[in-house]
Write an enzyme that holds these catalytic residues in place. Structure first.
Site, PDB file in Angstrom:
ATOM      1  N   HIS A 104       0.860  -1.183   0.000  1.00 24.05           N
ATOM      2  CA  HIS A 104       0.000   0.000   0.000  1.00 24.05           C
ATOM      3  C   HIS A 104       0.902   1.241   0.000  1.00 24.05           C
ATOM      4  CE1 HIS A 104      -3.682   2.223   0.635  1.00 24.05           C
ATOM      5  NE2 HIS A 104      -3.005   2.990   1.468  1.00 24.05           N
ATOM      6  N   ASP A 145      -6.884  -3.304   3.218  1.00 24.65           N
ATOM      7  CA  ASP A 145      -5.722  -2.711   3.904  1.00 24.65           C
ATOM      8  C   ASP A 145      -5.710  -2.954   5.410  1.00 24.65           C
ATOM      9  OD1 ASP A 145      -4.995  -1.651   1.430  1.00 24.65           O
ATOM     10  OD2 ASP A 145      -6.154   0.168   1.762  1.00 24.65           O
ATOM     11  N   GLU A 174       8.789   1.514  -2.989  1.00 20.71           N
ATOM     12  CA  GLU A 174       8.146   0.233  -3.345  1.00 20.71           C
ATOM     13  C   GLU A 174       9.113  -0.650  -4.116  1.00 20.71           C
ATOM     14  OE1 GLU A 174       3.476   1.279  -3.588  1.00 20.71           O
ATOM     15  OE2 GLU A 174       4.548   1.458  -5.473  1.00 20.71           O
TER      16      GLU A 174
HETATM   17  C1  GRF Z   1       1.449   0.830  -6.204  1.00 18.71           C
HETATM   18  O1  GRF Z   1       1.549   2.148  -5.793  1.00 18.71           O
HETATM   19  C2  GRF Z   1       0.989  -0.014  -5.053  1.00 18.71           C
HETATM   20  O2  GRF Z   1       1.363   0.476  -3.823  1.00 18.71           O
HETATM   21  C3  GRF Z   1      -0.488   0.060  -5.169  1.00 18.71           C
HETATM   22  O3  GRF Z   1      -0.738   0.091  -6.548  1.00 18.71           O
HETATM   23  C4  GRF Z   1       0.370   0.645  -7.226  1.00 18.71           C
HETATM   24  C5  GRF Z   1       0.765  -0.257  -8.333  1.00 18.71           C
HETATM   25  O4  GRF Z   1       1.653   0.350  -9.218  1.00 18.71           O
HETATM   26  N1  GRF Z   1      -1.138  -0.944  -4.392  1.00 18.71           N
HETATM   27  P1  GRF Z   1       2.328  -0.461 -10.388  1.00 18.71           P
HETATM   28  O5  GRF Z   1       1.205  -0.999 -11.287  1.00 18.71           O
HETATM   29  O6  GRF Z   1       3.105  -1.581  -9.772  1.00 18.71           O
HETATM   30  O7  GRF Z   1       3.174   0.510 -11.097  1.00 18.71           O
END
Ligand code: GRF
Length: 186
Positions: A104, A145, A174
């Site tokens: 998230h 979540d 991420e």
């Molecule tokens: C990410 O920001 C993740 O945190 C959320 O959805 C987004 C996915 O981005 N749950 P991507 O498709 O991996 O670029």
């Protein structure tokens, strides 16, 4: 060897990082990509990497357990949600206890729950005047979540930031952390 399924609805930049991370790994491989959108970018990424993909439909997902057969046929034992927007139904949570994780783009429990996805999250962070935001990797249960938190990483937010600049900073976190945390959980 673990077999991971990545569920994604969007562009799949996290899916790409995870696929790259496990390429050549003897611990795990990405066995399947599952998407609820026929035209999701993540399906192109799967194709380019020779990973089988499954497009799912809302009715079948919620009112049958057919997906379990699809996952079993690829020997899937771990599920990663990477930008997958549908709530996970109870049969799937039960079939994969503490084997489904989500990322998230905020520091839960702040800025989570239904409707809190994508830019909505970063706009809310900006509007609240937060001094920091970040990422949360958590187990998945039947509520948005709300599963146990596994890992968080934070980044600063300044007055000059826009939702877009916040999103870019969070995305870096991420990409840096998600594959490694998955590897640790297998
Ligand atoms: C990410 O920001 C993740 O945190 C959320 O959805 C987004 C996915 O981005 N749950 P991507 O498709 O991996 O670029």
């Amino acid at each position: 060897m673990h077999h991971i399924a990545i569920f994604a609805s969007g562009t799949g930049s996290n899916a790409r990082k995870i696929i790259e991370y496990f390429r050549g790994s003897r611990a795990a491989r990405i066995a399947l990509v599952v998407s609820n959108k026929q035209d999701a970018g993540v399906l192109d990424i799967a194709r380019a990497n020779g990973i089988p993909a499954l497009v799912i439909h809302r009715n079948a997902f919620y009112s049958t357990e057919d997906l379990l057969r699809g996952l079993a046929s690829h020997a899937v034992d771990f599920i990663v949600l990477a930008g997958f927007l549908w709530l996970i139904p109870p049969y799937l949570v039960r079939a994969f206890p503490r084997r489904i994780v989500n990322i998230h783009p905020a520091l839960l429990p702040k800025f989570g729950g239904k409707g809190m996805y994508g830019m909505h999250v970063h706009e809310a962070v900006k509007a609240a005047g937060e001094a920091q935001t970040g990422i949360t990797i958590h187990y998945v249960n039947e509520h948005y979540d709300a599963g146990d938190i596994i890992f968080q990483a934070a980044c600063p937010v300044g007055p000059e930031d826009t939702p877009g600049s916040i999103a870019a900073r969070v995305q870096q976190l991420e990409h840096r952390h998600f594959p490694e945390i998955i590897a640790r959980l297998l």
